[in-house]
Scaffold this active site. Structure first.
Site, PDB file in Angstrom:
ATOM      1  N   LYS A   1       1.052  -1.154  -0.336  1.00 23.31           N
ATOM      2  CA  LYS A   1      -0.056  -0.292  -0.052  1.00 23.31           C
ATOM      3  C   LYS A   1       0.863   1.130   0.270  1.00 23.31           C
ATOM      4  CE  LYS A   1      -4.105  -2.537   2.074  1.00 23.31           C
ATOM      5  NZ  LYS A   1      -4.703  -2.453   3.857  1.00 23.31           N
TER       6      LYS A   1
ATOM      7  N   TYR B   1     -12.319  -2.444  -3.669  1.00 28.22           N
ATOM      8  CA  TYR B   1     -13.088  -2.731  -2.162  1.00 28.22           C
ATOM      9  C   TYR B   1     -14.388  -2.316  -2.296  1.00 28.22           C
ATOM     10  CZ  TYR B   1      -8.582  -1.840   0.644  1.00 28.22           C
ATOM     11  OH  TYR B   1      -7.313  -1.757   0.658  1.00 28.22           O
TER      12      TYR B   1
ATOM     13  N   THR C   1      -5.133  -7.319  11.081  1.00 32.16           N
ATOM     14  CA  THR C   1      -5.163  -6.204  10.100  1.00 32.16           C
ATOM     15  C   THR C   1      -4.367  -5.294  10.947  1.00 32.16           C
ATOM     16  OG1 THR C   1      -7.060  -6.861   8.851  1.00 32.16           O
ATOM     17  CG2 THR C   1      -7.181  -5.013   9.192  1.00 32.16           C
TER      18      THR C   1
ATOM     19  N   ARG D   1       3.309  -7.000   9.132  1.00 35.10           N
ATOM     20  CA  ARG D   1       2.823  -5.666   9.772  1.00 35.10           C
ATOM     21  C   ARG D   1       3.195  -5.602  11.396  1.00 35.10           C
ATOM     22  NH1 ARG D   1      -2.874  -7.077   7.497  1.00 35.10           N
ATOM     23  NH2 ARG D   1      -3.270  -6.112   5.308  1.00 35.10           N
TER      24      ARG D   1
ATOM     25  N   ASN E   1      -1.798  -0.068   6.884  1.00 38.85           N
ATOM     26  CA  ASN E   1      -0.614  -1.763   7.300  1.00 38.85           C
ATOM     27  C   ASN E   1      -0.112  -2.189   6.435  1.00 38.85           C
ATOM     28  OD1 ASN E   1      -3.001  -2.182   5.441  1.00 38.85           O
ATOM     29  ND2 ASN E   1      -3.913  -3.128   7.383  1.00 38.85           N
TER      30      ASN E   1
ATOM     31  N   HIS F   1      -1.617  -5.612   1.800  1.00 36.97           N
ATOM     32  CA  HIS F   1      -2.520  -6.077   1.538  1.00 36.97           C
ATOM     33  C   HIS F   1      -3.236  -7.854   1.286  1.00 36.97           C
ATOM     34  CE1 HIS F   1      -7.323  -6.851  -0.394  1.00 36.97           C
ATOM     35  NE2 HIS F   1      -6.289  -8.090  -1.509  1.00 36.97           N
TER      36      HIS F   1
ATOM     37  N   GLU G   1     -10.065  -9.663  -7.606  1.00 40.99           N
ATOM     38  CA  GLU G   1      -8.129  -9.580  -7.701  1.00 40.99           C
ATOM     39  C   GLU G   1      -7.971  -9.623  -8.458  1.00 40.99           C
ATOM     40  OE1 GLU G   1      -7.434  -9.339  -3.580  1.00 40.99           O
ATOM     41  OE2 GLU G   1      -9.223  -8.322  -2.431  1.00 40.99           O
TER      42      GLU G   1
END
Length: 141
Positions: A9, A50, A92, A103, A118, A121, A132
């Protein structure tokens, strides 16, 4: 062999963690099948990714975060890739992620009222991995 979608991310890219994340993927024995740095992504793509959260009151903050900078998307493969990658990512919420997970080692807890940042994904099922992968790699955006 199983395939899954993964993403580093904007916070992971911004903090210079791409190499550390990719090293962990390779060290675990996964094969990176596809890898792309996306300098920007459209709101449409993020909303499709999302789709189950779009109607939630907190979603605009997630959308803004995901569009805040470059991100890395990829496909990795290996035995039990989906479950293994999710275990490697950790919980998460960064404050709940165990040391040794991505994480747990790199993500920072978000101040109250801010979006969780975080680092990574990963798809949560065979079905979401297929959706996805198709969304990010098989459609033109």
């Amino acid at each position: 062999m199983e395939e899954t979608f993964f993403m580093i991310k904007p916070d992971g890219v911004r903090r210079g963690l791409i190499g550390k994340v990719l090293e962990r993927i390779e060290r675990r024995g996964f094969r990176i099948e596809r890898l792309e740095l996306r300098s920007s992504v459209s709101q449409t793509l993020i909303d499709q990714h999302y789709e189950s959260l779009v109607e939630q009151p907190f979603y605009p903050a997630i959308r803004d975060f995901m569009m805040s900078g470059p991100l890395v998307v990829g496909i990795l493969s290996g035995e039990s890739a989906i479950a293994s990658w999710r275990q490697m990512m950790g919980a998460t919420r960064p404050e709940e992620a165990l040391p040794g997970t991505i994480r747990g080692d790199f993500a920072q807890a978000a101040p109250l009222g801010q979006t969780i940042q975080n680092i990574v994904h990963g798809s949560d099922s065979v079905e979401s991995a297929a959706r996805e992968i198709a969304l990010w790699f098989e459609k033109e955006h």
